[in-house]
Design a protein around this motif. Structure first.
Motif, short mmCIF file in Angstrom:
data_model
loop_
_atom_site.label_atom_id
_atom_site.label_comp_id
_atom_site.label_asym_id
_atom_site.label_seq_id
_atom_site.Cartn_x
_atom_site.Cartn_y
_atom_site.Cartn_z
N ASP A 210 0.84 -1.19 0.00
CA ASP A 210 0.00 0.00 0.00
C ASP A 210 0.87 1.24 0.00
O ASP A 210 0.68 2.16 0.78
CB ASP A 210 -0.93 -0.01 1.21
CG ASP A 210 -2.01 1.06 1.12
OD1 ASP A 210 -2.28 1.50 -0.01
OD2 ASP A 210 -2.56 1.47 2.16
N GLN A 431 -6.94 -9.77 4.15
CA GLN A 431 -6.78 -8.32 4.23
C GLN A 431 -7.56 -7.58 3.15
O GLN A 431 -7.51 -6.34 3.08
CB GLN A 431 -5.30 -7.95 4.13
CG GLN A 431 -4.66 -8.30 2.80
CD GLN A 431 -3.17 -8.04 2.81
OE1 GLN A 431 -2.59 -7.72 3.82
NE2 GLN A 431 -2.54 -8.17 1.65
N ASP A 432 -8.29 -8.30 2.32
CA ASP A 432 -9.12 -7.68 1.28
C ASP A 432 -10.39 -7.12 1.93
O ASP A 432 -11.24 -7.87 2.40
CB ASP A 432 -9.46 -8.70 0.20
CG ASP A 432 -10.25 -8.09 -0.95
OD1 ASP A 432 -10.47 -6.86 -0.93
OD2 ASP A 432 -10.67 -8.84 -1.85
N LYS A 433 -10.52 -5.81 1.94
CA LYS A 433 -11.67 -5.18 2.58
C LYS A 433 -12.97 -5.46 1.84
O LYS A 433 -14.06 -5.31 2.40
CB LYS A 433 -11.46 -3.65 2.67
CG LYS A 433 -10.19 -3.25 3.40
CD LYS A 433 -10.17 -3.78 4.83
CE LYS A 433 -8.90 -3.36 5.57
NZ LYS A 433 -8.82 -3.93 6.93
N ASN A 434 -12.87 -5.87 0.58
CA ASN A 434 -14.07 -6.13 -0.22
C ASN A 434 -14.42 -7.62 -0.30
O ASN A 434 -15.26 -8.01 -1.11
CB ASN A 434 -13.88 -5.58 -1.64
CG ASN A 434 -13.65 -4.08 -1.65
OD1 ASN A 434 -14.31 -3.35 -0.92
ND2 ASN A 434 -12.72 -3.62 -2.47
N ARG A 435 -13.79 -8.44 0.53
CA ARG A 435 -14.05 -9.87 0.47
C ARG A 435 -15.46 -10.18 0.96
O ARG A 435 -16.07 -9.41 1.71
CB ARG A 435 -13.02 -10.64 1.30
CG ARG A 435 -13.20 -10.51 2.80
CD ARG A 435 -12.09 -11.27 3.53
NE ARG A 435 -12.30 -11.36 4.96
CZ ARG A 435 -11.95 -10.43 5.84
NH1 ARG A 435 -11.38 -9.32 5.40
NH2 ARG A 435 -12.18 -10.61 7.12
N VAL A 494 -9.00 -11.95 11.10
CA VAL A 494 -8.74 -10.56 10.71
C VAL A 494 -7.27 -10.38 10.36
O VAL A 494 -6.42 -11.20 10.71
CB VAL A 494 -9.13 -9.58 11.84
CG1 VAL A 494 -10.62 -9.67 12.14
CG2 VAL A 494 -8.31 -9.85 13.11
N ASP A 495 -6.96 -9.28 9.66
CA ASP A 495 -5.57 -8.98 9.35
C ASP A 495 -4.93 -8.25 10.52
O ASP A 495 -5.57 -7.98 11.53
CB ASP A 495 -5.46 -8.18 8.05
CG ASP A 495 -6.18 -6.83 8.13
OD1 ASP A 495 -6.30 -6.29 9.23
OD2 ASP A 495 -6.61 -6.33 7.08
N THR A 498 -6.45 -4.70 11.50
CA THR A 498 -7.76 -4.85 12.14
C THR A 498 -7.60 -5.37 13.56
O THR A 498 -8.32 -4.95 14.48
CB THR A 498 -8.65 -5.79 11.33
OG1 THR A 498 -8.73 -5.33 9.97
CG2 THR A 498 -10.06 -5.87 11.90
N ASN A 521 1.01 -6.28 5.51
CA ASN A 521 0.40 -7.16 6.49
C ASN A 521 1.13 -8.51 6.47
O ASN A 521 1.11 -9.22 5.46
CB ASN A 521 -1.09 -7.38 6.16
CG ASN A 521 -1.98 -6.37 6.86
OD1 ASN A 521 -1.99 -6.27 8.08
ND2 ASN A 521 -2.72 -5.60 6.07
#
Length: 611
Positions: A210, A431-435, A494-495, A498, A521
């Protein structure tokens, strides 16, 4: 045309510590005429020193993270503002650091006018003097700001020395180690009062996922192969250009069509190494990348081989970037100088056999520098030694082809499996927020692996998680007492960020580690509800290697002896979940894989029924 010596190649080779005459790299910038990697830690430092509450900042971590370089870049920024750091300014800064880097006097000042003290390296002074210096810099003179560069081991030793009250210690320096520990557990960077900030550069990633620059590895490859393209012009007029593996590596990595995916694959390999628990410092990353690009050769080495035979293409294969990256030609002693090679070799795609990959490999399409195909040798195999030699050659050929195909393949979903990590894609998906939050595949596999650690192997997908009594973790007989059954519905995976944020809600501290360093991560956590609803969830941490082991254990792999340390660590975490308050006259027992209940009847008779 003459044989040309490219100075750019010479500059790149300075990062390699393998030659006897190579100088020790104190700063992670061998060529100061090149631009510096815009690391986010520099921006964080520029903001931190301007906070009114800040008194002391510690940069810690393994040697080679660029702590001194960060201080030099900070001073240069403060001198020239937002302008690009000129070579003269940076040289002057390094000279100043060598003179006033003991924090005996201010070496500059912040933009708000506060004096700035820098201790270049805590390891340069003995423990007693180091402890006194730490205490002194907790309150810098004239309301200044102090920056301390310290390897973690030396920092802890000096703090321990200060805790020796009978030998002149004050006990004040322990706030540094306490803040460091909070950074590991909760991602906390600053002490509650904001006076002390400790940035753990062991969290600094060379393959950040990122970052505006896509991480150090990606940035360096672009700088050395594409951005500085004019520096490769001498190679275009060199007589040895057609047989030079250094130039071939540069052309492969700068190719407009395939170059980006090859550089991305290199970055993914470094990211996987860091996720398996390896700490790859800036110095190590530059050394590996330098060796990979040059193949361990100099222009003079190439010229010598060219002069022996102008058209020989049999010697280049081990020096191509996709082979040199794994350090096959280095000795064990040389690899110890750059430990990142050990981490990369564990993920070598050339050692992983996959039918869908091997079936499409073709020696005839491997390029002009491929090793010879032993099957095309017309000489008859007569002895056992001939058979062994041919087998070794064939193994070397397929290793070459697998590696080359790994970097040429555009199948991103298959990269982890080709590194021998079947669970890699699931690990990254956390770690994919859209999963899809309804997808419980990773959670169920994690729980099943934790059951396998305890010796429980249940078929199918189960809606609950069995926790044995801790007494049965290591001495599992045919029957074991169930301490607790946890419904899977309340369990979350969670990652790292989080997890820290969840801890921060409880402590009231916002984690900043991900903003203070180039972030990747490297761990995931499974949060299992505690016995009592008013207690915090118990979190079990897993890096990529541990998660891979849990996945394989869930599938039936048994390797208690080889991974005894991992099993012991996981068992300790699970012991916190055990319910020791159950006072019922009913005990749940797992016999084989069958649940039974033991109930105490009148006359202390024990009756067993199937649960």
């Amino acid at each position: 045309m003459p044989l040309e010596v490219n100075r750019h190649v010479q500059r790149i080779r300075r990062y390699q510590p393998f030659d006897v005459d190579s100088s020790e790299m104190i700063y992670e910038q061998a060529d100061r005429t090149q631009s510096l990697f815009p690391v986010v830690t520099l921006d964080y430092l520029l903001n931190a020193i301007e906070r009114p509450t800040t008194k002391t900042i510690v940069l810690t971590g393994d040697a080679g993270h660029g702590k001194t370089s960060l201080c030099a870049s900070l001073l240069a920024k403060l001198q020239v503002g937002a302008e690009t750091n000129s070579s003269d300014v940076r040289k002057a800064v390094f000279r100043e650091l060598s003179v006033a880097g003991d924090a005996s006097r201010p070496i500059g000042q912040t933009r708000s006018g506060r004096p700035l003290y820098i201790l270049r390296d805590l390891s340069e002074i003995n423990l007693q003097a180091g402890a006194r210096k730490l205490v002194e810099l907790l309150d810098p003179p004239d309301k200044g700001v102090a920056i301390i560069c310290a390897n973690e081991g030396q920092l802890r030793k000096c703090v321990a020395e200060d805790e020796n009250l009978g030998n002149g210690g004050t006990g004040r320096a322990k706030i540094l180690v306490k803040t460091l520990t909070e950074g590991i557990v909760r991602g906390q960077v600053s002490a509650p009062d904001g006076a002390v900030t400790v940035i753990n550069l062991n969290y600094q990633s060379v393959a950040a996922d990122d970052s505006p620059n896509d991480g150090l590895i990606h940035w360096v490859l672009k700088q050395w192969t594409t951005t500085q393209w004019t520096r490769w012009k001498p190679c275009e007029t060199c007589d040895a250009r057609d047989v030079c593996p250094i130039l071939a590596n540069r052309n492969e990595l700068s190719d407009p069509t395939r170059g980006p995916q090859r550089r991305a694959a290199i970055r993914d390999l470094f990211a996987a190494a860091e996720r398996t628990g390896a700490v790859v410092t800036t110095r190590q990353a530059l050394s590996v990348t330098s060796y990979m690009l040059t193949g361990g050769l100099s222009c003079e080495n190439v010229h010598a081989k060219y002069q022996r035979s102008h058209f020989d293409t049999s010697w280049q294969a081990p020096h191509l970037y996709h082979q040199a990256l794994f350090g096959d030609r280095l000795t064990q002693q040389q690899r110890h100088l750059v430990p990142a090679f050990f981490a990369l070799r564990k993920l070598d795609p050339g050692k992983v056999s996959r039918r869908r990959v091997d079936d499409r490999l073709d020696p005839d399409t491997a390029g002009r520098f491929a090793p010879a195909d032993p099957s095309s040798n017309l000489q008859k195999v007569r002895t056992t030694r001939d058979v062994q030699k041919q087998a070794d050659q064939l193994r070397g050929l397929y290793t070459f082809l697998r590696r080359a195909d790994f970097f040429n393949s555009d199948d991103n979903q298959d990269r982890f499996a080709r590194m021998g990590l079947q669970a890699g894609d699931d690990f990254v998906s956390v770690q994919d927020k859209n999963r899809d939050l309804a997808d419980t595949t990773v959670r169920d596999r994690f729980l099943k692996g934790l059951e396998a650690v305890q010796g429980i192997h249940r078929a199918g997908s189960n809606p609950d998680f069995f926790l044995l009594d801790p007494a049965f973790f290591t001495h599992r007989a045919r029957a074991a007492v169930i301490s607790r059954r946890v419904p899977s519905k309340g369990v979350k995976v969670v990652d790292q960020i989080t997890q820290w944020q969840a801890e921060g809600i409880r402590t009231g501290v916002t984690p900043e580690m991900q903003d203070a360093v180039e972030w990747l991560n490297r761990a995931i956590y499974i949060r299992i509800p505690a016995v009592n609803s008013d207690q915090d969830a118990v979190s079990v941490e897993a890096d990529l290697l541990r998660f891979e082991l849990l996945t394989r254990w869930a599938a039936g792999l048994r390797s208690e002896v080889q991974h005894e340390a991992e099993i012991r660590g996981l068992s300790g975490s699970l012991a916190e979940l055990a319910d020791s308050s159950n006072k019922d006259d009913e005990i749940q027992v797992l016999v084989g894989n069958v649940m039974r209940k033991l109930m105490i009847d009148v006359g202390d008779k024990i009756r067993s029924v199937r649960a």
